[in-house]
Structures are given as structure tokens and as C-alpha cells.
Design an enzyme around this catalytic site. Structure first.
Site, mmCIF file in Angstrom:
data_model
loop_
_atom_site.group_PDB
_atom_site.id
_atom_site.type_symbol
_atom_site.label_atom_id
_atom_site.label_comp_id
_atom_site.label_asym_id
_atom_site.label_seq_id
_atom_site.Cartn_x
_atom_site.Cartn_y
_atom_site.Cartn_z
ATOM 1 N N HIS A 154 -3.274 5.446 -5.539
ATOM 2 C CA HIS A 154 -2.742 5.800 -4.432
ATOM 3 C C HIS A 154 -3.809 6.296 -3.343
ATOM 4 O O HIS A 154 -3.940 5.966 -2.249
ATOM 5 C CB HIS A 154 -1.715 7.062 -4.650
ATOM 6 C CG HIS A 154 -0.810 6.888 -5.811
ATOM 7 N ND1 HIS A 154 0.420 6.070 -5.647
ATOM 8 C CD2 HIS A 154 -0.819 7.321 -7.122
ATOM 9 C CE1 HIS A 154 1.141 5.935 -6.647
ATOM 10 N NE2 HIS A 154 0.416 6.566 -7.633
ATOM 11 N N ASP A 155 -4.553 7.465 -3.726
ATOM 12 C CA ASP A 155 -5.642 7.657 -3.131
ATOM 13 C C ASP A 155 -6.523 7.014 -2.364
ATOM 14 O O ASP A 155 -7.317 6.903 -1.212
ATOM 15 C CB ASP A 155 -5.861 8.986 -3.497
ATOM 16 C CG ASP A 155 -4.977 10.355 -3.994
ATOM 17 O OD1 ASP A 155 -3.919 10.080 -3.369
ATOM 18 O OD2 ASP A 155 -5.054 11.070 -4.848
#
Length: 342
Positions: free
Chosen positions: A267-268
Site C-alpha cells: 500500500h504505502d
């Protein structure tokens, strides 16, 4: 070569936050000018330790790290999830060092960085938005001081990962997210870019992709399989690859336990990549608000795609990404950085 842009990162450093920081440090078009630590995946003190240790590993001597608020604006800190392990980085162990935190807090760090790099600073937030909301209270002009803001958070017409409809970063501090979304008043071309679960879950790390990274870094690697005993440690010859593999093995195992298979969603790192190049994703403007009182839906990012609220769009929501393009760039940058660290 693109011009080098100052970047400020606000993180609750678990596995994917750490890899996002590595991506920023590895990117020749980014200068990481500060890190704000926020509680989320683990408590804020552990987040600070993770950030300091990661900078030690990456020999990033001049990146200041600031401690953020110890709890969300309107509720106690949620109990950390199990996806990142008790220390946030899975099985990875970071080198000791004597680095220290700044003598000012994370909200102040946001404001200082924005003023020092007015009109140039790129902000990327991959944790709860507590620090950013406090910074916005202290400096209402903050949105106009930034060149760009990218947030990993929310689920837009998609299921949640904490309750049925809410994403973790928003759910930890929904009041902070609501303040940021309501208070980020800028021109349409400067709207914050939101990378939600519906976008980031297309970025799927596999053991095969991890092996590609190690090979590109000229490192030995430890092959990974769902049949391995849990907790097996990496024997990779490169220290950065070793830390990444130890963190990712835990993350793979956590995804198995959640029913996703022996893979991991980055995600990040996608948010970090988008912060440097928004062209990596397709976006659509919309109006977003956060549910604060619903007994079943607290933390839900409610999206008005059709304009029925009669309010101007306050965000650019990521709606499409090419995972191959992302991973090719990720491997190019991080493998070269790992070779340089030796």
C-alpha cells in the site's frame, strides 16, 4: 534526470511504511527532508525507533525524525493489528545507532518543512492523519504551502480492512482525517491524491518479485514458499535486502492468515511512488467525507461521485494503476540503492 524534489513523510512505520521510506531514499528525484512519526501499526515510540533504525541502515545521516502525538484526536489509540508484528517490522532487525529525535514535535516538523520549501514540498502520509491535522490547525495556510499531498488511506466503493467499510489509517483517527479532508482548501489541480485500498491492493508483492529485487541488487537471496517454517530468517548477502526479506516474510505470513495467499499488498510504497510521479495512476475528482458516528461504519470514507452533496471535489481519488510499471521502477531504484549500500 528529473529535478530533485523535497519530500516530507508522515508514517506509522510498519512493514510497508518502511519499504516506502526505502523507496524515497532510493529515488534520485527525491530529497527526504523530514519524517513525522505517528502511532498506528505500532505505538509512536516504536515507530520512532523504527524510523531511526531504518535511517541508520540506509546511512541517511541528515534526515530529521520527529515524534508525533501519542494518540488520536478523539479516541484512544486502536490496539495494533497483527499484520506487522509486535515491533512493526516483522522479523527484520535494524542496526543500533545513536541517532536522536528532533526537539520539536511532528506537527511542528510539518509546518517547518512546508515553510522552508514553500511551493516545492511534496507531502506523503502513509499512517493516521493525526500529525497532519494538528499541523493544519497550527498553520491553516499549509495546503497552499505544499506542492502536492498524497495520502494512503480510505476505501472508495471498496471493502475495509478494519471493519467492513473502513481502512486502517482512517479508522485509527477518523476525526483527524475528517479535519484534513475538510480543511485542505486548494485549487482543483492541487487537490490531495488519495490512494485507497481499491487501488493499492493491485500492488501485490510475491516471492518471485522479491527474488527479482535481490538478483537486481546482486545479492544472494532466501527463496520463500508458503511451505517454509514460520520465522525462517533471510541469509541474503546484502544488508538492505536481508531486512526487506525478513520484513516481507512476516508480511506474507500475515496475508496468508487473512486469507489473501502468500503475497503482500504494498500500500504505502505505491503512495510514495505516486508522490514523486502522479502519472503512475489514474485519478478522478470527487468529494470525500468521513463517517464519525456510525456504530457499524465509523471511519468509512464516504465518497460523493455524482455531486449530490452540492460540494466541490476535495480530492483526487486513485482509480487505476499499472502494477508492472510500478514494480519495474521499484526494483530499478531499490536494487541500485541496495548495491550502493553494499
Amino acid at each position: 534526470m528529473n529535478a530533485v524534489s523535497p519530500v516530507f513523510a508522515d508514517v506509522d512505520t510498519g512493514v510497508d511504511d518502511a519499504i516506502a521510506l526505502v523507496y524515497l531514499l532510493a529515488s534520485p528525484d527525491a530529497e527526504l527532508v523530514g519524517i513525522a512519526s505517528t502511532g498506528g501499526n505500532v505505538g509512536v515510540d516504536q515507530v520512532c525507533l523504527n524510523n531511526l533504525g531504518l535511517l541508520e541502515l540506509c546511512r541517511a545521516d541528515d534526515v530529521p525524525v520527529s515524534k508525533g502525538a501519542g494518540q488520536p484526536l478523539g479516541s484512544p489509540l486502536s490496539k495494533p493489528g497483527k499484520a506487522h508484528g509486535p515491533n512493526g517490522l516483522g522479523y527484520a532487525e535494524l542496526p543500533p545507532g545513536d541517532r536522536r529525535l528532533t526537539d520539536y514535535d511532528a506537527a511542528t516538523a510539518w509546518v517547518r518543512a512546508a515553510r522552508a520549501h514553500a511551493g516545492e514540498l511534496i507531502g506523503v502520509a502513509t499512517g493516521p492523519l493525526t500529525n497532519l491535522a494538528l499541523a493544519l490547525r497550527a498553520e491553516p495556510a499549509l495546503p497552499r504551502l505544499l506542492r502536492r499531498l498524497v495520502i494512503m488511506g480510505g476505501a472508495y466503493d471498496y471493502r475495509g480492512n478494519t471493519n467492513p467499510v473502513a481502512e486502517w489509517n482512517i479508522k485509527v483517527d477518523p476525526e483527524a482525517a475528517a479535519e484534513v479532508f475538510a480543511g485542505w482548501c486548494v485549487e482543483p489541480q492541487q487537490l490531495p491524491i488519495l490512494c485507497g485500498l481499491d487501488l493499492t491492493r493491485h500492488i501485490v508483492m510475491t516471492p518471485e518479485t522479491l527474488a527479482r529485487l535481490a538478483a537486481a541488487a546482486d545479492s544472494t537471496t532466501t527463496a520463500m514458499s508458503p511451505d517454509d517454517r514460520r520465522g525462517l530468517r533471510s541469509s541474503a548477502s546484502n544488508p538492505l535486502i536481508r531486512v526487506i526479506e525478513d520484513a516481507m516474510r512476516f508480511y506474507f505470513e500475515a496475508h496468508v492468515d487473512q486469507g489473501h495467499g502468500y503475497v503482500a499488498h504494498l500500500h504505502d510504497p505505491l503512495a510514495a511512488a505516486v508522490a514523486l510521479d502522479p502519472g503512475l495512476i489514474r485519478t478522478q475528482p470527487a468529494t470525500v467525507d468521513v463517517e464519525l458516528t456510525g456504530t457499524l461504519t465509523r471511519g468509512m470514507t464516504v465518497t460523493d461521485w455524482s455531486g449530490s452533496w452540492g460540494r466541490k471535489p476535495n480530492a483526487l481519488i486513485g482509480i487505476g494503476v499499472d502494477p508492472t510499471k510500478f514494480f519495474d521502477r521499484f526494483i530499478d531504484r531499490v536494487s541500485l540503492f541496495a548495491r550502493q549500500l553494499g
